[in-house]
Design a protein around this motif. Sequence first.
Motif, PDB file in Angstrom:
ATOM      1  N   TRP A  96       0.771  -1.238   0.037  1.00 17.62           N
ATOM      2  CA  TRP A  96      -0.063  -0.025  -0.103  1.00 17.62           C
ATOM      3  C   TRP A  96       0.936   1.298   0.107  1.00 17.62           C
ATOM      4  N   THR A  97       2.027   1.396   0.898  1.00 17.65           N
ATOM      5  CA  THR A  97       2.673   2.467   0.995  1.00 17.65           C
ATOM      6  C   THR A  97       3.422   2.735  -0.424  1.00 17.65           C
ATOM      7  N   LEU A  98       3.998   1.605  -0.964  1.00 16.67           N
ATOM      8  CA  LEU A  98       4.692   1.784  -2.296  1.00 16.67           C
ATOM      9  C   LEU A  98       3.670   2.608  -3.550  1.00 16.67           C
ATOM     10  N   THR A  99       2.454   1.929  -3.456  1.00 18.59           N
ATOM     11  CA  THR A  99       1.381   2.538  -4.262  1.00 18.59           C
ATOM     12  C   THR A  99       1.185   3.949  -4.165  1.00 18.59           C
ATOM     13  N   ALA A 100       1.025   4.260  -3.032  1.00 17.60           N
ATOM     14  CA  ALA A 100       0.509   5.639  -2.461  1.00 17.60           C
ATOM     15  C   ALA A 100       1.784   6.639  -2.794  1.00 17.60           C
ATOM     16  N   LEU A 101       2.989   6.066  -2.667  1.00 18.44           N
ATOM     17  CA  LEU A 101       4.154   6.798  -2.621  1.00 18.44           C
ATOM     18  C   LEU A 101       4.341   7.275  -4.087  1.00 18.44           C
ATOM     19  N   TRP A 102       4.247   6.200  -5.144  1.00 14.35           N
ATOM     20  CA  TRP A 102       4.406   6.301  -6.535  1.00 14.35           C
ATOM     21  C   TRP A 102       3.391   7.327  -7.097  1.00 14.35           C
ATOM     22  N   LEU A 103       2.090   6.983  -6.573  1.00 17.03           N
ATOM     23  CA  LEU A 103       1.185   7.915  -6.840  1.00 17.03           C
ATOM     24  C   LEU A 103       1.270   9.402  -6.574  1.00 17.03           C
ATOM     25  N   PHE A 104       1.816   9.777  -5.220  1.00 11.23           N
ATOM     26  CA  PHE A 104       1.946  10.900  -4.898  1.00 11.23           C
ATOM     27  C   PHE A 104       3.235  11.669  -5.526  1.00 11.23           C
ATOM     28  N   ALA A 105       4.234  10.834  -5.866  1.00 12.14           N
ATOM     29  CA  ALA A 105       5.436  11.340  -6.522  1.00 12.14           C
ATOM     30  C   ALA A 105       5.083  11.483  -7.958  1.00 12.14           C
ATOM     31  N   ASP A 126      25.715   9.219 -13.827  1.00  9.12           N
ATOM     32  CA  ASP A 126      25.647   8.764 -14.938  1.00  9.12           C
ATOM     33  C   ASP A 126      24.455   7.810 -14.974  1.00  9.12           C
ATOM     34  N   ALA A 127      24.154   7.176 -16.293  1.00  8.02           N
ATOM     35  CA  ALA A 127      23.039   6.269 -16.260  1.00  8.02           C
ATOM     36  C   ALA A 127      23.181   5.255 -15.267  1.00  8.02           C
ATOM     37  N   ASP A 128      24.395   4.899 -14.863  1.00  5.64           N
ATOM     38  CA  ASP A 128      24.540   3.633 -13.906  1.00  5.64           C
ATOM     39  C   ASP A 128      24.390   3.963 -12.520  1.00  5.64           C
ATOM     40  N   THR A 129      23.687   5.188 -12.451  1.00  5.45           N
ATOM     41  CA  THR A 129      23.166   5.426 -11.021  1.00  5.45           C
ATOM     42  C   THR A 129      21.949   5.985 -11.035  1.00  5.45           C
ATOM     43  N   THR A 130      20.991   5.019 -10.380  1.00  5.25           N
ATOM     44  CA  THR A 130      19.458   5.335 -10.602  1.00  5.25           C
ATOM     45  C   THR A 130      18.859   5.523  -9.378  1.00  5.25           C
ATOM     46  N   LEU A 131      17.725   6.318  -9.551  1.00  4.72           N
ATOM     47  CA  LEU A 131      16.745   6.362  -8.413  1.00  4.72           C
ATOM     48  C   LEU A 131      15.835   4.940  -8.084  1.00  4.72           C
ATOM     49  N   GLN A 132      15.700   4.959  -6.872  1.00  4.94           N
ATOM     50  CA  GLN A 132      14.766   3.721  -6.395  1.00  4.94           C
ATOM     51  C   GLN A 132      13.293   3.897  -6.481  1.00  4.94           C
ATOM     52  N   SER A 133      12.623   3.093  -7.122  1.00  6.49           N
ATOM     53  CA  SER A 133      11.043   3.369  -7.271  1.00  6.49           C
ATOM     54  C   SER A 133      10.588   2.980  -6.115  1.00  6.49           C
ATOM     55  N   ALA A 134      11.115   2.165  -5.089  1.00  4.85           N
ATOM     56  CA  ALA A 134      10.594   1.831  -3.852  1.00  4.85           C
ATOM     57  C   ALA A 134      10.897   2.877  -2.995  1.00  4.85           C
ATOM     58  N   LEU A 135      11.882   4.132  -3.128  1.00  4.20           N
ATOM     59  CA  LEU A 135      12.048   4.898  -2.354  1.00  4.20           C
ATOM     60  C   LEU A 135      12.224   6.386  -3.137  1.00  4.20           C
ATOM     61  N   LEU A 186      20.142   7.265   6.754  1.00  4.93           N
ATOM     62  CA  LEU A 186      18.854   7.147   6.223  1.00  4.93           C
ATOM     63  C   LEU A 186      18.480   5.818   6.194  1.00  4.93           C
ATOM     64  N   HIS A 187      17.320   5.478   7.090  1.00  8.16           N
ATOM     65  CA  HIS A 187      16.863   4.215   7.559  1.00  8.16           C
ATOM     66  C   HIS A 187      15.379   4.139   6.651  1.00  8.16           C
ATOM     67  N   THR A 188      15.379   3.017   6.097  1.00  7.71           N
ATOM     68  CA  THR A 188      13.907   2.545   5.445  1.00  7.71           C
ATOM     69  C   THR A 188      13.593   1.213   5.363  1.00  7.71           C
ATOM     70  N   HIS A 189      12.453   0.997   5.615  1.00  4.08           N
ATOM     71  CA  HIS A 189      11.905  -0.539   5.325  1.00  4.08           C
ATOM     72  C   HIS A 189      11.528  -0.820   3.948  1.00  4.08           C
ATOM     73  N   LEU A 190      11.502   0.341   2.982  1.00  2.00           N
ATOM     74  CA  LEU A 190      11.033   0.006   1.800  1.00  2.00           C
ATOM     75  C   LEU A 190      12.015  -0.550   1.050  1.00  2.00           C
ATOM     76  N   LEU A 191      13.090  -0.584   1.219  1.00  2.00           N
ATOM     77  CA  LEU A 191      14.177  -1.188   0.356  1.00  2.00           C
ATOM     78  C   LEU A 191      14.873  -2.227   1.132  1.00  2.00           C
ATOM     79  N   PRO A 192      15.122  -3.372   0.486  1.00  2.00           N
ATOM     80  CA  PRO A 192      15.510  -4.753   1.059  1.00  2.00           C
ATOM     81  C   PRO A 192      17.029  -4.596   1.049  1.00  2.00           C
ATOM     82  N   TYR A 193      17.508  -5.066   2.144  1.00  2.00           N
ATOM     83  CA  TYR A 193      19.054  -5.609   2.548  1.00  2.00           C
ATOM     84  C   TYR A 193      19.729  -6.802   1.791  1.00  2.00           C
ATOM     85  N   ALA A 194      20.767  -6.584   1.178  1.00  2.00           N
ATOM     86  CA  ALA A 194      21.581  -7.953   0.997  1.00  2.00           C
ATOM     87  C   ALA A 194      22.833  -7.807   1.101  1.00  2.00           C
TER      88      ALA A 194
END
Length: 290
Positions: free
Chosen positions: A20-29, A100-109, A133-141
């Motif tokens: 829900w949060t991702l959908t709302a954030l995408w629409l808001f952005a 450059d094009a190899d650095t990209t914004l994250q759709s999840a945040l 900067l701490h978020t639960h919207l991005l997975p850690y690996a």
Amino acid sequence: MRHTFAPSPAPRRGAAWLAWTLTALWLFAASAQAQTLPISVSASGNHAEASITLPGLPGSPLAEVLLDFEDASGLSAYSLGISARAVSLSEADLLARLPDADTTLQSALPVMVTIEPPRYGGLRFNGTGRVELHTHLLPYAAGSRLRLFKAPVGGAFRDITDEIAAGSVRARGTYGGFSQFLILADLRPTGTVIANKIQRLRNRVDLLPLAERAAFDDLLDDVESALAVSDYAAALAATDDVRGRAQTRAGAYIANTWRATRTHRNHAGELAAGAATLRFSIAFLRDYGP
């Protein structure tokens, strides 16, 4: 002192909340550029925290910002001047500020944090600070290519990461000054990133008093020589020496104070911060390759 823009009850978590949060954030952005997000800020002593939420959903933070200083004075929610906004993934002006094009914004945040202390707010600090900067919207690996980037307001973004940790993602960096922050995915070759960070350190050394430059240049030469033969232990040791020298020479020989009035240049803090992020990239190269 606390300056509250939105109430902050305990956050909710789980798959449904995330979707829900991702959908709302995408629409808001996507609705318009420069959409300001609610943020609550607290600050005391050498520590500050901020919680970023969606409008109408104050109990579910999108991200949290933690700031720690070595030696701050005048720190308050007002003097910090922190704000956040949702950004569009197709925002041309913002995309042009990425390396450059190899650095990209994250759709999840798609969130940019701005820390721009007012000139007469009274904030000052010596040495360096640490930002998380701490978020639960991005997975850690392990081996994640997520990075914390920083830029002057309206300027080019650069990688300042000195740690990517779990929880879900905690992107951490060291700073000698402020402005705007993003979490990006950085797919550039690690060697290129390292070369850029070394050059930035050399550019900072060129701003020091003449008597201070040679020792730092020699240490950066040592870093490059060690990397040329894949001697990562020596490269990391020389990088630590850059940071150590910046800290021991700070104050008496190298300027180390940042003021909101922008009348001082924190060379020692910027050198220490540059060495911290260089260390991260060298260790990443050692552990995960190019």
